[in-house]
Design a protein around this motif. Structure first.
Motif, PDB file in Angstrom:
ATOM      1  N   LEU A  65       0.823  -1.207   0.000  1.00 32.55           N
ATOM      2  CA  LEU A  65       0.000   0.000   0.000  1.00 32.55           C
ATOM      3  C   LEU A  65       0.858   1.258   0.000  1.00 32.55           C
ATOM      4  O   LEU A  65       1.817   1.366   0.764  1.00 32.55           O
ATOM      5  CB  LEU A  65      -0.897  -0.017   1.230  1.00 32.55           C
ATOM      6  CG  LEU A  65      -2.160   0.811   1.215  1.00 32.55           C
ATOM      7  CD1 LEU A  65      -3.059   0.427   0.051  1.00 32.55           C
ATOM      8  CD2 LEU A  65      -2.912   0.630   2.507  1.00 32.55           C
ATOM      9  N   GLU A  66       0.538   2.207  -0.879  1.00 32.56           N
ATOM     10  CA  GLU A  66       1.211   3.499  -0.957  1.00 32.56           C
ATOM     11  C   GLU A  66       0.172   4.603  -0.854  1.00 32.56           C
ATOM     12  O   GLU A  66      -1.012   4.385  -1.110  1.00 32.56           O
ATOM     13  CB  GLU A  66       1.956   3.634  -2.290  1.00 32.56           C
ATOM     14  CG  GLU A  66       3.049   2.607  -2.498  1.00 32.56           C
ATOM     15  CD  GLU A  66       3.647   2.667  -3.904  1.00 32.56           C
ATOM     16  OE1 GLU A  66       3.202   3.496  -4.719  1.00 32.56           O
ATOM     17  OE2 GLU A  66       4.554   1.874  -4.171  1.00 32.56           O
ATOM     18  N   ILE A 100      -2.709  -5.425  11.441  1.00 35.24           N
ATOM     19  CA  ILE A 100      -1.560  -4.926  12.186  1.00 35.24           C
ATOM     20  C   ILE A 100      -1.870  -3.517  12.690  1.00 35.24           C
ATOM     21  O   ILE A 100      -2.117  -2.612  11.890  1.00 35.24           O
ATOM     22  CB  ILE A 100      -0.295  -4.889  11.315  1.00 35.24           C
ATOM     23  CG1 ILE A 100       0.024  -6.269  10.746  1.00 35.24           C
ATOM     24  CG2 ILE A 100       0.894  -4.364  12.127  1.00 35.24           C
ATOM     25  CD1 ILE A 100       1.138  -6.260   9.702  1.00 35.24           C
ATOM     26  N   ALA A 101      -1.859  -3.354  14.004  1.00 36.83           N
ATOM     27  CA  ALA A 101      -2.107  -2.037  14.602  1.00 36.83           C
ATOM     28  C   ALA A 101      -0.796  -1.259  14.645  1.00 36.83           C
ATOM     29  O   ALA A 101       0.203  -1.748  15.146  1.00 36.83           O
ATOM     30  CB  ALA A 101      -2.674  -2.188  16.008  1.00 36.83           C
ATOM     31  N   SER A 117       2.433   2.819   5.813  1.00 36.11           N
ATOM     32  CA  SER A 117       3.398   2.146   6.691  1.00 36.11           C
ATOM     33  C   SER A 117       3.154   0.644   6.735  1.00 36.11           C
ATOM     34  O   SER A 117       3.941  -0.088   7.316  1.00 36.11           O
ATOM     35  CB  SER A 117       3.311   2.712   8.107  1.00 36.11           C
ATOM     36  OG  SER A 117       2.099   2.306   8.728  1.00 36.11           O
ATOM     37  N   GLY A 118       2.049   0.187   6.141  1.00 36.71           N
ATOM     38  CA  GLY A 118       1.705  -1.233   6.177  1.00 36.71           C
ATOM     39  C   GLY A 118       0.967  -1.630   7.438  1.00 36.71           C
ATOM     40  O   GLY A 118       0.837  -2.804   7.751  1.00 36.71           O
ATOM     41  N   THR A 158      -8.991   7.635   1.332  1.00 34.63           N
ATOM     42  CA  THR A 158      -7.722   8.057   0.744  1.00 34.63           C
ATOM     43  C   THR A 158      -6.600   7.595   1.662  1.00 34.63           C
ATOM     44  O   THR A 158      -6.557   7.956   2.826  1.00 34.63           O
ATOM     45  CB  THR A 158      -7.671   9.586   0.589  1.00 34.63           C
ATOM     46  OG1 THR A 158      -8.755   9.990  -0.228  1.00 34.63           O
ATOM     47  CG2 THR A 158      -6.364  10.026  -0.044  1.00 34.63           C
ATOM     48  N   VAL A 159      -5.701   6.778   1.115  1.00 31.31           N
ATOM     49  CA  VAL A 159      -4.598   6.242   1.914  1.00 31.31           C
ATOM     50  C   VAL A 159      -3.552   7.326   2.126  1.00 31.31           C
ATOM     51  O   VAL A 159      -3.138   7.992   1.188  1.00 31.31           O
ATOM     52  CB  VAL A 159      -3.966   5.018   1.208  1.00 31.31           C
ATOM     53  CG1 VAL A 159      -2.778   4.507   1.990  1.00 31.31           C
ATOM     54  CG2 VAL A 159      -5.014   3.936   1.030  1.00 31.31           C
ATOM     55  N   ALA A 160      -3.144   7.489   3.392  1.00 32.46           N
ATOM     56  CA  ALA A 160      -2.144   8.507   3.724  1.00 32.46           C
ATOM     57  C   ALA A 160      -0.764   7.890   3.779  1.00 32.46           C
ATOM     58  O   ALA A 160      -0.585   6.734   3.978  1.00 32.46           O
ATOM     59  CB  ALA A 160      -2.491   9.137   5.052  1.00 32.46           C
TER      60      ALA A 160
END
Length: 160
Positions: A65-66, A100-101, A117-118, A158-160
């Motif tokens: 993820l980006e 994953i937290a 950050s995954g 929207t992925v940050a």
């Protein structure tokens, strides 16, 4: 007649829904890691034709993820690194699964969002995050740990 129902969870929750997708990266993938759709690996954006013969159809490829990516799901288990990419199973929005937290979860029903950050982190926006890519943590955990969560459904955040 065959019954195709999975285990039934709490009202309004699917317990698990998975899909097999092709991970185009070469890195290892961890259980609970969010992945995003990779629309650039399998077709030429100018012609719409396949770039590489034998690649999966459009919409079946995912990547690490980006920022700006569309959320595809969460890895269902650990996968070793593979320089050629590999097929993986992902939990789809609506599922209850491990994620994953990236922060400590101190209260049940905490809302988290996926990040580049995954991991899933606190929402930095003033607007509440609802939709694919956001989750509701169902128990407490420390930062970097797996937490059971409900993957929210709807339009991708929207992925940050």
């Amino acid at each position: 007649m065959q019954n195709n129902m999975l285990i039934v969870g709490p009202s309004g929750m699917k317990s698990e829904s998975t899909r097999r997708v092709f991970f185009t990266g070469s890195a290892a993938v961890k259980t609970g890691q969010p992945v995003g759709f990779d629309y650039s690996k399998n077709y030429d954006q100018n012609t719409g034709k396949a770039l590489v013969s034998g690649w999966p159809a459009l919409g079946n490829c995912v990547k690490t993820l980006e920022a700006g990516d569309e959320f595809a799901g969460v890895a269902s288990r650990d996968y070793d690194a593979n320089e050629n990419g590999q097929w993986i199973d992902v939990h789809l929005p609506g599922s209850v699964c491990k994620v994953i937290a990236g922060v400590a979860v101190t209260a049940v029903k905490t809302s988290l969002v996926c990040s580049s950050s995954g991991k899933f982190v606190a929402n930095s926006s003033s607007a509440p995050a609802h939709g694919a890519g956001s989750v509701i943590a169902l128990h407490k955990c420390g930062s970097g740990q797996l937490v059971t969560a409900k993957l929210e459904e709807g339009a991708s955040i929207t992925v940050a």
